[in-house]
Design a protein around this motif. Structure first.
Motif, PDB file in Angstrom:
ATOM      1  N   THR A  32      12.249  16.215  12.075  1.00 18.16           N
ATOM      2  CA  THR A  32      12.671  14.821  12.111  1.00 18.16           C
ATOM      3  C   THR A  32      12.308  14.207  13.458  1.00 18.16           C
ATOM      4  N   ALA A  33      12.239  12.865  13.465  1.00 19.28           N
ATOM      5  CA  ALA A  33      11.953  12.162  14.708  1.00 19.28           C
ATOM      6  C   ALA A  33      13.024  12.440  15.749  1.00 19.28           C
ATOM      7  N   ASN A  34      14.269  12.590  15.300  1.00 19.82           N
ATOM      8  CA  ASN A  34      15.362  12.873  16.230  1.00 19.82           C
ATOM      9  C   ASN A  34      15.153  14.214  16.930  1.00 19.82           C
ATOM     10  N   THR A  35      14.713  15.232  16.170  1.00 26.03           N
ATOM     11  CA  THR A  35      14.458  16.547  16.761  1.00 26.03           C
ATOM     12  C   THR A  35      13.338  16.473  17.791  1.00 26.03           C
ATOM     13  N   VAL A  36      12.250  15.780  17.446  1.00 23.35           N
ATOM     14  CA  VAL A  36      11.120  15.656  18.370  1.00 23.35           C
ATOM     15  C   VAL A  36      11.537  14.885  19.624  1.00 23.35           C
ATOM     16  N   CYS A  37      12.360  13.828  19.434  1.00 27.27           N
ATOM     17  CA  CYS A  37      12.875  13.072  20.585  1.00 27.27           C
ATOM     18  C   CYS A  37      13.656  13.983  21.521  1.00 27.27           C
ATOM     19  N   GLU A  38      14.539  14.792  20.938  1.00 28.60           N
ATOM     20  CA  GLU A  38      15.381  15.668  21.753  1.00 28.60           C
ATOM     21  C   GLU A  38      14.538  16.679  22.513  1.00 28.60           C
ATOM     22  N   ILE A  39      13.511  17.225  21.858  1.00 25.90           N
ATOM     23  CA  ILE A  39      12.618  18.178  22.529  1.00 25.90           C
ATOM     24  C   ILE A  39      11.927  17.508  23.711  1.00 25.90           C
ATOM     25  N   ALA A  40      11.389  16.298  23.486  1.00 21.96           N
ATOM     26  CA  ALA A  40      10.666  15.592  24.551  1.00 21.96           C
ATOM     27  C   ALA A  40      11.578  15.289  25.733  1.00 21.96           C
ATOM     28  N   THR A  64       9.594   3.922  18.177  1.00 19.93           N
ATOM     29  CA  THR A  64       9.045   4.161  19.507  1.00 19.93           C
ATOM     30  C   THR A  64      10.201   4.040  20.470  1.00 19.93           C
ATOM     31  N   TYR A  65      10.030   4.562  21.649  1.00 18.53           N
ATOM     32  CA  TYR A  65      11.135   4.548  22.612  1.00 18.53           C
ATOM     33  C   TYR A  65      11.538   3.115  22.966  1.00 18.53           C
ATOM     34  N   ASN A  66      10.565   2.234  23.030  1.00 13.36           N
ATOM     35  CA  ASN A  66      10.875   0.857  23.399  1.00 13.36           C
ATOM     36  C   ASN A  66      11.620   0.112  22.304  1.00 13.36           C
ATOM     37  N   SER A  67      11.382   0.503  21.037  1.00  9.98           N
ATOM     38  CA  SER A  67      11.994  -0.237  19.943  1.00  9.98           C
ATOM     39  C   SER A  67      13.356   0.318  19.539  1.00  9.98           C
ATOM     40  N   LEU A  68      13.795   1.403  20.155  1.00  8.50           N
ATOM     41  CA  LEU A  68      15.118   1.936  19.839  1.00  8.50           C
ATOM     42  C   LEU A  68      16.206   0.973  20.287  1.00  8.50           C
ATOM     43  N   THR A  69      17.283   0.906  19.537  1.00  7.11           N
ATOM     44  CA  THR A  69      18.441   0.146  19.981  1.00  7.11           C
ATOM     45  C   THR A  69      19.096   0.880  21.140  1.00  7.11           C
ATOM     46  N   MET A  70      19.900   0.178  21.922  1.00  6.00           N
ATOM     47  CA  MET A  70      20.580   0.818  23.042  1.00  6.00           C
ATOM     48  C   MET A  70      21.481   1.939  22.567  1.00  6.00           C
ATOM     49  N   GLU A  71      22.132   1.747  21.416  1.00  4.67           N
ATOM     50  CA  GLU A  71      23.007   2.793  20.887  1.00  4.67           C
ATOM     51  C   GLU A  71      22.212   4.040  20.550  1.00  4.67           C
ATOM     52  N   SER A  72      21.019   3.836  19.948  1.00  5.17           N
ATOM     53  CA  SER A  72      20.194   4.985  19.571  1.00  5.17           C
ATOM     54  C   SER A  72      19.670   5.712  20.800  1.00  5.17           C
ATOM     55  N   LYS A  73      19.253   4.937  21.801  1.00  2.85           N
ATOM     56  CA  LYS A  73      18.783   5.556  23.038  1.00  2.85           C
ATOM     57  C   LYS A  73      19.891   6.386  23.670  1.00  2.85           C
ATOM     58  N   LEU A  74      21.097   5.802  23.705  1.00  3.03           N
ATOM     59  CA  LEU A  74      22.227   6.508  24.299  1.00  3.03           C
ATOM     60  C   LEU A  74      22.504   7.806  23.562  1.00  3.03           C
ATOM     61  N   GLU A  75      22.472   7.771  22.222  1.00  2.00           N
ATOM     62  CA  GLU A  75      22.758   8.982  21.459  1.00  2.00           C
ATOM     63  C   GLU A  75      21.684  10.043  21.676  1.00  2.00           C
ATOM     64  N   LEU A  76      20.407   9.594  21.726  1.00  2.00           N
ATOM     65  CA  LEU A  76      19.334  10.547  21.995  1.00  2.00           C
ATOM     66  C   LEU A  76      19.522  11.220  23.350  1.00  2.00           C
ATOM     67  N   ILE A  77      19.837  10.415  24.363  1.00  6.59           N
ATOM     68  CA  ILE A  77      19.996  10.958  25.711  1.00  6.59           C
ATOM     69  C   ILE A  77      21.192  11.899  25.784  1.00  6.59           C
ATOM     70  N   LEU A  78      22.313  11.495  25.183  1.00  6.34           N
ATOM     71  CA  LEU A  78      23.506  12.339  25.237  1.00  6.34           C
ATOM     72  C   LEU A  78      23.284  13.664  24.517  1.00  6.34           C
ATOM     73  N   ASN A  79      22.536  13.639  23.419  1.00  4.98           N
ATOM     74  CA  ASN A  79      22.258  14.887  22.701  1.00  4.98           C
ATOM     75  C   ASN A  79      21.301  15.786  23.468  1.00  4.98           C
ATOM     76  N   ALA A  80      20.521  15.193  24.382  1.00  6.06           N
ATOM     77  CA  ALA A  80      19.584  15.998  25.171  1.00  6.06           C
ATOM     78  C   ALA A  80      20.258  16.659  26.364  1.00  6.06           C
ATOM     79  N   LEU A  81      21.505  16.253  26.670  1.00  7.98           N
ATOM     80  CA  LEU A  81      22.211  16.821  27.817  1.00  7.98           C
ATOM     81  C   LEU A  81      22.789  18.191  27.485  1.00  7.98           C
ATOM     82  N   ASP A  82      22.826  19.071  28.493  1.00 10.40           N
ATOM     83  CA  ASP A  82      23.461  20.377  28.313  1.00 10.40           C
ATOM     84  C   ASP A  82      24.980  20.274  28.407  1.00 10.40           C
ATOM     85  N   ALA A  83      25.473  19.241  29.091  1.00  8.03           N
ATOM     86  CA  ALA A  83      26.920  19.060  29.233  1.00  8.03           C
ATOM     87  C   ALA A  83      27.500  18.471  27.950  1.00  8.03           C
ATOM     88  N   GLY A  84      28.730  18.862  27.646  1.00  3.20           N
ATOM     89  CA  GLY A  84      29.415  18.275  26.503  1.00  3.20           C
ATOM     90  C   GLY A  84      29.951  16.895  26.861  1.00  3.20           C
TER      91      GLY A  84
END
Length: 668
Positions: free
Chosen positions: A167-175, A207-227
């Motif tokens: 999924t795009a979400n998985t690829v986003c998290e990897i990147a 694309t990263y530019n077209s993501l909503t702020m909420e989506s960007k935030l969720e992608l970033i938070l899921n990429a963090l090692d901290a809970g």
């Protein structure tokens, strides 16, 4: 340096498929290594910056087969997959009411694929799960499969929809986890997401530019090692990232919308850092309020395993520690076969694994720091810093600032921003205090407090900093005698002298003299040999400078360029020749004449020299002197009016009368 990504899958084909897919997407920005359970390559899994784990929801809930193969602190991304837009369009072309088998490796995987297709809007086909061992209705002739055509019933017409893609979400998290957010703006990623049927967040183009702020935030938070857990102003859980799901052993579906006090009663949402015990594990929890234009939106909490925080702090301190602060020598570097050195080496080896303080007692030049480094390298602290400090080489004020550190503006000349002391730099490592007998009573009291409290207070501060440091100390004097005289604190002495180790002088281990001499010869890559009389002279010599004197002697012979060393080739202190005799008639020892030579050679250049410089220069002349011996000689020269002692870097130099005396001695 390229980041590395490891792929773990049960199937070899799927591991290779994901590797090829990501290699095409990420280009040359990451090295990708595929492994599978099927061919056993997973047992040779290499260390990577990040791992992509191919698991089904069943695997996730009931057993995580991949965990046993991952390093303890591995950073992972769970692979979520979806069908391609082409596969969905193929299925939509079939007439309403079509019955078909959906073939996959297991019943659960087949059901998961069917559920996903229904979710993608495929309502015109009634799917039945098909898998090895299943009973299939004979009237159903149409068979679909996501890349598992070899599992279809014999004789069936199979339509291969192609393997499900990440999924795009998985690829986003990897990147994001590989530190490559720019990739999300690339044409390759845009083309990839456009080819997927079910794009995350219900976006057909991503694309990263077209993501909503909420989506960007969720992608970033899921990429963090901290809970991360967020609650609104009413205390209801509004956001839980993946790391928090794993730490709390609970899904976001179970937590979202519930009162935090009910769903997570052990999680403190008070301001500031807290230590919380959750499911038997200790976590460092930091909370902070969320505001937008002074309006409260609630609070978020950041969870990190406490052990991880401790290790991270140690790693950061290690990065601040100069690279020179490490121990090079081990017990293999302590040469000798004499009973005296074997006994000492064995005692040191036995106590190396403890955290007890050790006092190394021995004459100057016996190798006390060599033993200290070997003890550190044989201890559980071997991966942490080893810092050596010569207490005699620093004034009391400088020694205090070096060991304890200081705050910004603590004194004139203090570095802007302050500085961490060596106790902080040696956290979880070893601090070696050489010539400990030279520290003043006032400093002894400060050192004792650090050892008792296991915390240090920087100069100019009142805030204690916890430290975990093993202290090894060394002395070349009778420290117990100083304790009896009252010049060294008894309580500090017993703090430092938990395990006393005596390092034997070279004259106490004469069996090792020729062995060590040959070892030094090989270190200098010298080819000379020692004649019989020379070997006897070496064995008879008193070696007041111990191993350091022996090393200097062999270096001296190396620079002489001889093939065979005869008795007259030895440095003066070994000789009874005319030159040495004349110096003895003048009342000079070999060491005293070496100091005269060093100072006399510098006088015409109008240059001074310090005590340590004199020790080194005398060593190059084949005479080994300790700093104490040099200090005593310089005091005599000064009292006779032959010496001027400079301040700071000016060093010590001969007076005019002193140079005249040197010339008189030289020309005798």
């Amino acid at each position: 340096m390229k980041k590395t990504l490891g792929i773990l899958s049960k199937s070899r084909d799927m591991a290779d498929f994901y590797a090829g897919l990501l290699s095409g997407l990420l280009g040359g920005t990451a090295e990708i290594y595929a492994s599978s359970l099927e061919d056993g390559s997973i047992r040779k899994l290499r260390d990577c910056d990040l791992y992509l784990v191919s698991v089904t929801s069943y695997d996730l809930i009931y057993h995580s087969w991949a965990k046993g193969f991952l390093p303890p602190e591995a950073r992972t991304v769970q692979a979520s997959v979806t069908f391609s837009m082409k596969a969905v369009e193929t299925l939509r072309a079939y007439p309403e009411g079509t019955k078909a088998l959906l073939v996959n490796q297991t019943r659960h995987m087949a059901m998961e694929s069917i559920s996903q297709l229904y979710h993608l809007g495929i309502s015109n086909i009634e799917f039945l799960p098909c898998y090895p061992g299943s009973e299939n209705p004979p009237e159903v002739l149409t068979v679909f499969t996501p890349g598992e055509a070899d599992l279809a019933p014999a004789g069936a017409a199979v339509v291969d929809l192609g393997p499900r893609s990440l999924t795009a979400n998985t690829v986003c998290e990897i990147a994001l986890r590989l530190g490559n957010p720019v990739f999300l703006e690339s044409r390759e990623f845009a083309a990839y997401t456009a080819a997927l049927a079910g794009v995350d967040y219900s976006l057909q183009t991503l694309t990263y530019n077209s993501l909503t702020m909420e989506s960007k935030l969720e992608l970033i938070l899921n990429a963090l090692d901290a809970g991360i857990v967020c609650v609104d102003e009413e205390g209801l859980v509004t956001l839980v990232n993946r790391a928090a799901e794993e730490q709390l052993c609970s899904s976001r579906e179970r937590l979202l919308g519930r009162p935090a006090a009910e769903a997570l009663p052990e999680l403190p949402f008070a301001d500031g850092p807290r230590l919380a015990s959750i499911l038997g594990r200790d976590f460092s929890v930091t909370t902070a309020p969320l505001y937008i234009r002074e309006r409260s939106l609630g609070t978020f909490a950041v969870l990190r395993p406490f052990q991880e925080v401790e290790e991270q702090q140690a790693t950061l301190r290690l990065q601040k520690t100069p690279k020179s602060h490490h121990a090079r020598y081990t017990f293999h570097d302590i040469e000798g076969t004499s009973p005296a050195i074997r006994k000492t080496r064995e005692i040191a080896r036995r106590v190396a694994g403890s955290s007890a303080s050790i006092m190394l007692d021995g004459e100057s030049g016996t190798g006390k720091e060599l033993f200290a480094q070997a003890i550190h390298n044989a201890s559980p602290r071997r991966e942490r810093p080893f810092i050596a400090v010569n207490c005699a080489a620093l004034s009391e004020t400088l020694l205090e600032s070096e060991l304890f550190g200081y705050e910004d503006g603590a004194f004139t000349g203090a570095r802007k921003g302050g500085r961490a002391g060596l106790f902080e730099c040696a956290h979880q490592g070893t601090l070696f205090l050489d010539e400990i007998e030279t520290v003043s009573p006032a400093f002894q009291a400060k050192l004792l407090r650090v050892l008792q409290e296991q915390e240090v207070v920087r100069i100019g501060s009142v805030n204690p900093i916890p430290v975990d440091v093993r202290v090894l100390s060394a002395t070349n004097e009778d420290l117990s005698g100083r304790v009896r005289q009252g010049s060294f604190r008894r309580d500090l002495y017993y703090r430092l002298n938990v395990i006393p180790i005596h390092i034997p002088a070279l004259r106490e281990r004469r069996e090792d003299i020729l062995l060590l001499a040959d070892s030094f010869r090989r270190q200098f890559r010298a080819s000379f040999t020692l004649s019989g009389p020379v070997q006897e002279a070496l064995l008879r010599h008193r070696w007041t400078g111990n191993i350091r004197e022996l090393r200097n002697c062999m270096e001296y012979l190396h620079h002489m360029g001889l093939k065979e060393v005869s008795l007259e080739d030895l440095p003066e202190q070994f000789l009874d020749g005319a030159s040495a005799g004349r110096k003895r008639e003048a009342g000079l020892s070999g060491g005293e004449w070496a100091v005269w030579q060093a100072l006399g050679d510098l006088y015409p250049q109008n240059r001074g020299i310090g005590r340590q410089g004199l020790v080194r220069t005398c060593g190059s002349l084949g005479v080994c002197l300790s700093e104490h011996e040099v200090r005593a000689l310089l005091r005599r020269f000064q009292e006779a009016g032959w010496l001027a002692v400079g301040q700071g870097r000016g060093g010590t130099r001969l007076t005019e009368a002193g140079y005249a005396r040197y010339l008189e001695l030289r020309d005798r």
